[in-house]
Design an enzyme around this catalytic site. Structure first.
Site, mmCIF file in Angstrom:
data_model
loop_
_atom_site.group_PDB
_atom_site.id
_atom_site.type_symbol
_atom_site.label_atom_id
_atom_site.label_comp_id
_atom_site.label_asym_id
_atom_site.label_seq_id
_atom_site.Cartn_x
_atom_site.Cartn_y
_atom_site.Cartn_z
ATOM 1 N N VAL A 1 1.098 -0.906 0.296
ATOM 2 C CA VAL A 1 -0.449 -0.051 0.004
ATOM 3 C C VAL A 1 0.684 1.167 0.227
ATOM 4 O O VAL A 1 1.361 1.651 1.416
ATOM 5 C CB VAL A 1 -0.916 -0.039 1.219
ATOM 6 C CG1 VAL A 1 -1.617 0.960 1.223
ATOM 7 C CG2 VAL A 1 -1.892 -1.685 1.480
ATOM 8 N N PRO A 2 1.017 2.106 -1.456
ATOM 9 C CA PRO A 2 2.502 2.513 -1.204
ATOM 10 C C PRO A 2 2.351 4.355 -1.163
ATOM 11 O O PRO A 2 2.039 5.193 -1.544
ATOM 12 C CB PRO A 2 2.349 2.818 -3.128
ATOM 13 C CG PRO A 2 0.528 2.712 -3.231
ATOM 14 C CD PRO A 2 0.401 1.793 -2.282
ATOM 15 N N CYS A 3 2.614 4.244 0.598
ATOM 16 C CA CYS A 3 2.114 5.185 1.026
ATOM 17 C C CYS A 3 4.091 6.819 0.752
ATOM 18 O O CYS A 3 4.001 7.681 0.674
ATOM 19 C CB CYS A 3 2.213 4.935 2.823
ATOM 20 S SG CYS A 3 3.723 4.293 3.337
ATOM 21 N N HIS A 4 5.011 6.109 0.329
ATOM 22 C CA HIS A 4 5.678 6.343 -0.094
ATOM 23 C C HIS A 4 5.718 6.805 -1.661
ATOM 24 O O HIS A 4 6.491 7.991 -1.954
ATOM 25 C CB HIS A 4 6.931 5.107 -0.257
ATOM 26 C CG HIS A 4 6.865 4.441 -1.105
ATOM 27 N ND1 HIS A 4 6.484 2.451 -1.286
ATOM 28 C CD2 HIS A 4 7.091 4.030 -2.968
ATOM 29 C CE1 HIS A 4 5.899 2.256 -2.251
ATOM 30 N NE2 HIS A 4 6.968 2.553 -3.630
#
Length: 189
Positions: A152-155
């Site tokens: 879950v690409p919070c970056h």
């Protein structure tokens, strides 16, 4: 389809009482802890990141390898080879508030190698919750508590005006992940 999308109306601040399984993955970022129940991934944390294994009682976790853990490791193998594995192929079941889940659903839609801002997510959340506006800082708090890092690409969330801000795993790891995805970081302060 990810359980993250399916949980739109089901929220909880505590994980389900299902038995948890834990495994570890050696990555270019260091050790990653992976936690799942029988049918879905509930957490993935880079060692020493903020909010590490939040809300999970790991004292009674089984270290038996499960299909979900194995599938997650295969996904990570592909990702760290520079491929774009489909995150929707993994069953995800993070626990959080209704607001957090809404933010994490939006995170899950950010395409590989692209970026969005906390403000843009705040506008989407305001629309979803039928509010005139939403705080980008509140969104930042939910992004920082994302329990399934990388997948879950919070970056892929950056600050306004070209600032590469915030990442629970550390800005050096955020830079690494974005560069791996081919993002040109020269545009950031």
């Amino acid at each position: 389809m990810s359980r993250l999308q399916a949980k739109k109306h089901h929220t909880t601040d505590t994980p389900s009482p299902q038995k948890l399984f834990q495994s570890f993955y050696s990555s270019p970022l260091g050790k990653i802890t992976i936690v799942a129940h029988d049918s879905a991934l509930v957490g993935l944390w880079i060692d020493n990141q903020k909010h590490y294994v939040q809300n999970l009682q790991l004292s009674h976790v089984d270290t038996q390898e499960t299909p979900v853990l194995t599938q997650t490791k295969f996904w990570l193998d592909a990702y760290f080879r520079g491929e774009n594995p489909d995150p929707h192929r993994l069953p995800l079941d993070p626990s959080g508030s209704e607001f957090q889940l809404a933010v994490w659903r939006i995170l899950a839609t950010i395409p590989y190698g692209t970026l969005t801002t906390y403000g843009a997510i705040a506008k989407q959340i305001a629309h979803e919750f039928h509010k005139p506006k939403m705080s980008a800082q509140a969104v930042g708090g939910a992004v920082g508590r994302n329990p399934i890092s990388i997948i879950v690409p919070c970056h892929r969330v950056v600050g306004a005006a070209g600032k590469l801000t915030g990442y629970a795993g550390g800005l050096d790891k955020k830079r690494f992940l974005l560069q791996l995805e081919g993002v040109d970081l020269t545009q950031f302060k």
